[in-house]
Design a protein around this motif. Structure first.
Motif, PDB file in Angstrom:
ATOM      1  N   GLU A   1       0.825  -1.196   0.000  1.00  0.00           N
ATOM      2  CA  GLU A   1       0.000   0.000   0.000  1.00  0.00           C
ATOM      3  C   GLU A   1       0.867   1.256   0.000  1.00  0.00           C
ATOM      4  O   GLU A   1       0.451   2.307  -0.502  1.00  0.00           O
ATOM      5  N   ARG A   2       2.067   1.159   0.527  1.00  0.00           N
ATOM      6  CA  ARG A   2       2.993   2.299   0.482  1.00  0.00           C
ATOM      7  C   ARG A   2       3.395   2.602  -0.968  1.00  0.00           C
ATOM      8  O   ARG A   2       3.530   3.770  -1.348  1.00  0.00           O
ATOM      9  N   ASP A   3       3.570   1.577  -1.779  1.00  0.00           N
ATOM     10  CA  ASP A   3       3.869   1.794  -3.198  1.00  0.00           C
ATOM     11  C   ASP A   3       2.728   2.534  -3.882  1.00  0.00           C
ATOM     12  O   ASP A   3       2.957   3.413  -4.731  1.00  0.00           O
ATOM     13  N   MET A   4       1.506   2.188  -3.517  1.00  0.00           N
ATOM     14  CA  MET A   4       0.349   2.880  -4.084  1.00  0.00           C
ATOM     15  C   MET A   4       0.318   4.339  -3.628  1.00  0.00           C
ATOM     16  O   MET A   4       0.020   5.246  -4.416  1.00  0.00           O
ATOM     17  N   ALA A   5       0.641   4.579  -2.364  1.00  0.00           N
ATOM     18  CA  ALA A   5       0.673   5.945  -1.845  1.00  0.00           C
ATOM     19  C   ALA A   5       1.747   6.769  -2.534  1.00  0.00           C
ATOM     20  O   ALA A   5       1.577   7.977  -2.748  1.00  0.00           O
ATOM     21  N   GLU A   6       2.855   6.139  -2.897  1.00  0.00           N
ATOM     22  CA  GLU A   6       3.917   6.836  -3.616  1.00  0.00           C
ATOM     23  C   GLU A   6       3.429   7.302  -4.980  1.00  0.00           C
ATOM     24  O   GLU A   6       3.795   8.392  -5.452  1.00  0.00           O
ATOM     25  N   VAL A   7       2.597   6.485  -5.630  1.00  0.00           N
ATOM     26  CA  VAL A   7       2.009   6.885  -6.910  1.00  0.00           C
ATOM     27  C   VAL A   7       1.158   8.134  -6.726  1.00  0.00           C
ATOM     28  O   VAL A   7       1.252   9.105  -7.493  1.00  0.00           O
ATOM     29  N   ALA A   8       0.317   8.142  -5.697  1.00  0.00           N
ATOM     30  CA  ALA A   8      -0.547   9.296  -5.443  1.00  0.00           C
ATOM     31  C   ALA A   8       0.270  10.534  -5.110  1.00  0.00           C
ATOM     32  O   ALA A   8      -0.027  11.637  -5.594  1.00  0.00           O
ATOM     33  N   ALA A   9       1.307  10.377  -4.290  1.00  0.00           N
ATOM     34  CA  ALA A   9       2.130  11.517  -3.901  1.00  0.00           C
ATOM     35  C   ALA A   9       2.827  12.130  -5.113  1.00  0.00           C
ATOM     36  O   ALA A   9       2.868  13.359  -5.274  1.00  0.00           O
TER      37      ALA A   9
ATOM     38  N   THR B   1      -4.524   4.124  -8.144  1.00  0.00           N
ATOM     39  CA  THR B   1      -3.061   4.091  -8.032  1.00  0.00           C
ATOM     40  C   THR B   1      -2.480   2.737  -8.398  1.00  0.00           C
ATOM     41  O   THR B   1      -1.450   2.660  -9.076  1.00  0.00           O
ATOM     42  N   HIS B   2      -3.121   1.660  -7.978  1.00  0.00           N
ATOM     43  CA  HIS B   2      -2.574   0.339  -8.287  1.00  0.00           C
ATOM     44  C   HIS B   2      -2.607   0.056  -9.777  1.00  0.00           C
ATOM     45  O   HIS B   2      -1.794  -0.718 -10.290  1.00  0.00           O
ATOM     46  N   GLN B   3      -3.535   0.706 -10.489  1.00  0.00           N
ATOM     47  CA  GLN B   3      -3.612   0.483 -11.931  1.00  0.00           C
ATOM     48  C   GLN B   3      -2.428   1.115 -12.661  1.00  0.00           C
ATOM     49  O   GLN B   3      -1.997   0.608 -13.700  1.00  0.00           O
ATOM     50  N   GLU B   4      -1.884   2.186 -12.124  1.00  0.00           N
ATOM     51  CA  GLU B   4      -0.661   2.729 -12.716  1.00  0.00           C
ATOM     52  C   GLU B   4       0.483   1.726 -12.591  1.00  0.00           C
ATOM     53  O   GLU B   4       1.273   1.545 -13.525  1.00  0.00           O
TER      54      GLU B   4
END
Length: 294
Positions: free
Chosen positions: A156-164, A277-280
């Motif tokens: 989930e941190r990887d997904m948050a990095e996409v959003a950030a 985010t996970h789709q990216e």
């Protein structure tokens, strides 16, 4: 193959709710701006194609009313595709490749704020098995996200990095709806909407529109801007019904990328349409792009 270029582009601001105008009033200044950039007169446009969604408008053939923004004169050759402006652009490109037109006006629009979006999107599902269950778009995306995290080892941190990173990029875009930056450590502390998705993992509800003008041959020379040449294009789709494919991979994206030329040379810039985010992360893996950088 005919060389085709984007010679005009305009986009409205993406807003949570457009209260000052309907679709026609949103589109008119955008179409005028794109045409002005192109340097072409209306009678030089050989094809007009739009992308919109009848579900969002709440009526069939919603694109017909939007034609008021194009104008009643001169008469036009017109088409429409459901949902995505990228599909409309592809149809226009094919039309030019056939030699039936040398230029095209392409536009897309939508007002997602007019109804209960989760319910609206659910109606688009298979009417016999899925729609009666009323799964909303966030819940369906959460199923994909959970499957992807477990299969890939991403977190989930990887997904948050996409959003950030996306928020940092949006801060430089005056047309973006969300421009307030936040780091991944802050985002990851937010509560779930539907596990493992938090608010920052999901797309904001937006109203807006965009338009491009395509041209080939001598018409490109009339443009007032440097043309952006389309050197590769491919269009594919995967089965959308839940349960008929592996949601953790996107083979259609891999194949489309190969046919469009991805991998033949280094990629300087990639703009991915990834609502969640996970789709990216899935698309980046499918295209072999690796980690994203600002």
């Amino acid at each position: 193959m005919r060389d085709v270029a984007v010679v005009g582009f305009a986009q409205s601001a993406s807003v949570r709710r457009e209260t000052d105008g309907n679709e026609v009033e949103m589109l008119m200044p955008i179409l005028h701006e794109a045409m002005q950039q192109s340097g072409l007169a209306r009678q030089e446009i050989g094809y007009t194609v739009s992308g919109s969604c009848d579900y969002l408008a709440g009526q069939p053939f919603a694109f017909v009313s939007a034609l008021d923004a194009v104008g009643a004169w001169p008469p036009i050759v017109e088409s429409h595709v459901e949902m995505d402006g990228a599909w409309a652009l592809y149809e226009a490109w094919v039309k030019i490749q056939t030699g039936e037109a040398d230029s095209a006006l392409v536009y897309a629009f939508g007002k997602s704020s007019m109804g209960d979006l989760p319910e609206v999107l659910t109606i688009q599902l298979d009417p016999y098995y899925m729609a009666p269950l009323w799964p909303d778009a966030i819940s369906l995306a959460a199923l994909q996200a959970r499957a992807y995290l477990e299969a890939s080892g991403k977190t989930e941190r990887d997904m948050a990095e996409v959003a950030a990173r996306s928020r940092r990029a949006a801060a430089k875009n005056p047309k973006a709806q969300l421009r307030a930056s936040a780091d991944a450590a802050t985002l990851i502390r937010a509560p779930y909407l539907v596990s493992p998705l938090r608010k920052h993992d999901c797309p904001p509800i937006s109203d807006g529109c965009a338009a491009v003008v395509l041209a080939c041959g001598d018409l490109v020379k009339k443009s007032q801007r440097k043309p952006a040449w389309i050197r590769g294009i491919d269009h594919r789709i995967e089965a959308h019904a839940l349960g008929v494919r592996d949601l953790t991979h996107s083979p259609s994206t891999t194949l489309a990328g190969e046919h469009a030329g991805v991998g033949r040379a280094p990629i300087d810039l990639a703009e991915l349409h990834a609502p969640f985010t996970h789709q990216e992360l899935i698309l980046r893996a499918a295209l072999g792009l690796g980690d994203a950088v600002d």
